[in-house]
Design an enzyme around this catalytic site. Structure first.
Site, PDB file in Angstrom:
ATOM      1  N   GLY A 274       0.787  -1.228   0.000  1.00  0.00           N
ATOM      2  CA  GLY A 274       0.000   0.000   0.000  1.00  0.00           C
ATOM      3  C   GLY A 274       0.813   1.268   0.000  1.00  0.00           C
ATOM      4  CD  GLU A 316       0.918  -9.329   0.413  1.00  0.00           C
ATOM      5  OE1 GLU A 316       0.831 -10.542   0.704  1.00  0.00           O
ATOM      6  OE2 GLU A 316      -0.029  -8.526   0.569  1.00  0.00           O
ATOM      7  N   PRO A 317       4.473  -4.831  -2.055  1.00  0.00           N
ATOM      8  CG  PRO A 317       6.646  -4.320  -2.741  1.00  0.00           C
ATOM      9  CD  PRO A 317       5.857  -5.265  -1.867  1.00  0.00           C
ATOM     10  NE  ARG A 319      -1.064   3.023  -5.245  1.00  0.00           N
ATOM     11  CZ  ARG A 319      -2.319   3.106  -5.653  1.00  0.00           C
ATOM     12  NH1 ARG A 319      -2.609   3.789  -6.734  1.00  0.00           N
ATOM     13  NH2 ARG A 319      -3.285   2.514  -4.981  1.00  0.00           N
ATOM     14  CE1 TYR A 364     -10.935   3.387  -5.679  1.00  0.00           C
ATOM     15  CE2 TYR A 364      -8.976   3.710  -7.021  1.00  0.00           C
ATOM     16  CZ  TYR A 364      -9.912   2.866  -6.436  1.00  0.00           C
ATOM     17  OH  TYR A 364      -9.803   1.509  -6.612  1.00  0.00           O
ATOM     18  CB  CYS A 391     -21.625   8.536 -23.344  1.00  0.00           C
ATOM     19  SG  CYS A 391     -23.087   9.556 -23.614  1.00  0.00           S
ATOM     20  CD  GLU A 392     -21.159   7.723 -17.381  1.00  0.00           C
ATOM     21  OE1 GLU A 392     -21.519   8.578 -16.545  1.00  0.00           O
ATOM     22  OE2 GLU A 392     -21.753   6.646 -17.566  1.00  0.00           O
ATOM     23  CE1 TYR A 421      -4.436  -1.966  -7.694  1.00  0.00           C
ATOM     24  CE2 TYR A 421      -2.648  -0.450  -7.259  1.00  0.00           C
ATOM     25  CZ  TYR A 421      -3.321  -1.619  -6.972  1.00  0.00           C
ATOM     26  OH  TYR A 421      -2.866  -2.446  -5.978  1.00  0.00           O
TER      27      TYR A 421
END
Length: 474
Positions: A274, A316-317, A319, A364, A391-392, A421
C-alpha cells in the site's frame, strides 16, 4: 486558440501556475523520461512520436528499466531494514497493480515473489513460469475451483480470509494428500489515511478476521488436517504516504503473533503493502527506504519488548514498483474553452481515451498530471481539464492541470504515473477497445499486451456470427 492562465478557485490549492509548462516534474515521471532536440517526449529512449506511429493511441507505455530498478530498490530497502535486526524479509509483487507475463518475469528475475488474488492472476503467474512456492494467493471469496488450482500448483501460501475458507481449503488439500501452508488475514483495526475505498483494515469491511476472532481461527487452522498455519497477514490500505499507520498495524500484529506463537511456531508476519506514489507535484510520499526502516523498527521493538525473535517479515508492494514506470499517451481530439464562471475559463482538452483506460478519477477522485508530448510550447499556461471520449460527464482523466494555451487537435498528451491500476481497472465501456501496453528500454519498444480490437469485442457477442465458437462449442 490560446487561453491564458487565470487564478482563482478553479485550480486546487496544490496546483500553482508553472514557470515552464513543458517541464517534467521529478518524482512524477520515470527517471529516464526527457525531451529530444525537437522537444518531443522520450520514454526509455523512445520518442512519443515513434510510439504513436508504431502502436497508435491511446497507449500505455512502461519503462522496463524503471520497473526493474524499483523492484530491486524495494527488495533492498526491506532486506537492509530487517538485516539490522538480524531478521529476513520476503517481498512479493502485488499483481493486482498490473499483471502480464512480462511483468512476472521482470520482478521474479529481480528477486521478488508474486502476490495474486484470483484464478486468472494465478494462471498468468504460472504461465510466465513463476515459482509456485513463491506465490501468495489472496482473496476474500476464493472459489472452490480457484483453491483447487492453488493447491494443485503448490503455491507457497494461501492467505485465508474466513472460517468457511479454512474448512473448504482443508478439505481440498486433505483430499489431495497434502498440507497447504496458510496465513490468516487479520483486520488490525488501523484506519489508514487514504480514500475510504482503499482502506482495508478498518472494522466494517469485507477482509479478514477481526483481531478478537484471530485466536479461535488460528486454533481451528491448526486442527484441520489439510492446513499448516505458518503466519499472519495484515494490509491496511493503498496509496499511503507515511509510516504511522503501518507502524501501528505492525505493533498490533506483533502482539497477536506473540500470543499465537505460544501454541506453535509462526514463521511469517506479512505486513502487506500500500505504499503511495506521486501522481502530481502536490504529492509527497516518504521514500521506500524510510518506510522500510520505520516499519521494521516498529515490529522489532515490539518483539524485543515481548522477548521474542523477529519473525520473517513479508511485504507486498505493487503500485510503488510499477506505477511511476508507466505513462499513457493520448491524442488530442478537441479543445473547448468553457466559461466556468463570470470571471474564469477552463479549457476542456478531449483525448482519444478516458475513464475506460483510467477510471481512477471517477472511482476515487484521483489526481493526475499531464504534459504535451509531441512538442514544447512557449504559449502562456492555461488551466485545463483533460477529459475522455466516453458518454459520462465524470469521464475525467486529469481534473486540473496547466497546459500550454495553444494545445490543439493532433497534439500528443502524456499522463504520467499510470503504470498501476489503470490497465488493471480498464474496461471497454462504450465499446471502446482497451489500449496496448508497450515496454520501452534502451531505445527499443515492444508490445507486451496487444491492443484490443473491435473484432475482439464482436467475437464475444453470442448474437453475432463471427465464425468463432461460443462457450461450450468447438
Amino acid at each position: 486558440m490560446s487561453v491564458a492562465a487565470s487564478s482563482g478557485s478553479l485550480a486546487p490549492s496544490w496546483l500553482g501556475v508553472p514557470a515552464d509548462a513543458n517541464a517534467l516534474a521529478a518524482g512524477v515521471w520515470p527517471a529516464a523520461a526527457g525531451r529530444d532536440a525537437d522537444g518531443v517526449l522520450t520514454l526509455g529512449g523512445v520518442s512519443a512520436a515513434e510510439l504513436r506511429e508504431r502502436f497508435g493511441t491511446p497507449v500505455y507505455v512502461l519503462d522496463e528499466s524503471e520497473v526493474r530498478a524499483r523492484a530491486r530498490r524495494v527488495l533492498g530497502a526491506f532486506s537492509a531494514a530487517t538485516a539490522r535486526h538480524a531478521g529476513r524479509a520476503r517481498v512479493y509483487y502485488a499483481g493486482k497493480a498490473f499483471l502480464c507475463a512480462e511483468i512476472v518475469r521482470w520482478v521474479t528475475q529481480e528477486g521478488l515473489g508474486i502476490d495474486v488474488c484470483s484464478g486468472g492472476e494465478l494462471a498468468v503467474a504460472l504461465a510466465a513460469d513463476a515459482d509456485p512456492e513463491r506465490i501468495g494467493f489472496h482473496g476474500n471469496n476464493k472459489s472452490v475451483a480457484e483453491l483447487e488450482a492453488a493447491v494443485a500448483a503448490g503455491v507457497g501460501s494461501v492467505v485465508v480470509d474466513s472460517r468457511i475458507e479454512l474448512e473448504r481449503l482443508s478439505a481440498i488439500a486433505d483430499r489431495r494428500g497434502v498440507r497447504q501452508p496458510v496465513l490468516l488475514r487479520v483486520s488490525s483495526g488501523v484506519h489508514a489515511e487514504t480514500h475510504e475505498f482503499l482502506a482495508t483494515a478498518h472494522e466494517d469491511q469485507k477482509f479478514g478476521f477481526a483481531l478478537a476472532e484471530a485466536p479461535e481461527a488460528a486454533a481451528r487452522a491448526r486442527e484441520l488436517p489439510g492446513l499448516e498455519l505458518v503466519g499472519l497477514h495484515a494490509h491496511i490500505g493503498s496509496q499511503i504516504f507515511g509510516s504511522s499507520g503501518f507502524r501501528e498495524s505492525a505493533a498490533r500484529m506483533v502482539e497477536l503473533h506473540a500470543q499465537l506463537s505460544a501454541d506453535g511456531e509462526l514463521a511469517v508476519l506479512n505486513l502487506g503493502g500500500g505504499f503511495g506514489i506521486a501522481h502530481t507535484v502536490g504529492d509527497d510520499p516518504a521514500p521506500i527506504e524510510q518506510l522500510a526502516d520505520e516499519i521494521v523498527d516498529a515490529a522489532a521493538q515490539e518483539c524485543e519488548v515481548r522477548g521474542i525473535p523477529l519473525p520473517e517479515l513479508a511485504f507486498e508492494p505493487g503500485r510503488v514498483i510499477v506505477g511511476p514506470a508507466g505513462v499513457t499517451l493520448y491524442e488530442v481530439g478537441t479543445v473547448k474553452p468553457v466559461a466556468a464562471s463570470d470571471e474564469q475559463t477552463r479549457v476542456y482538452v478531449s483525448v482519444d481515451g478516458g475513464m475506460g483506460d483510467n477510471p481512477r478519477h471517477a472511482l476515487y477522485g484521483a489526481d493526475y498530471s499531464a504534459r504535451l508530448a509531441s512538442r514544447t510550447s512557449d504559449a502562456e499556461p492555461a488551466l485545463a481539464r483533460v477529459v475522455g471520449k466516453h458518454c459520462e460527464s465524470g469521464d475525467i482523466v486529469v481534473d486540473a492541470e496547466y497546459l500550454p494555451g495553444d494545445v490543439a487537435p493532433g497534439d500528443l498528451l502524456a499522463v504520467p504515473a499510470t503504470g498501476a491500476y489503470c490497465f488493471s481497472l480498464a474496461s471497454d465501456y462504450n465499446f471502446v477497445p482497451r489500449p496496448p501496453v508497450v515496454a520501452v528500454r534502451d531505445g527499443a519498444a515492444r508490445a507486451i499486451v496487444r491492443r484490443e480490437t473491435i473484432a475482439d469485442l464482436l467475437a464475444r457477442d453470442a448474437g453475432i456470427d463471427t465464425g468463432s465458437p461460443t462457450e461450450g462449442e468447438g
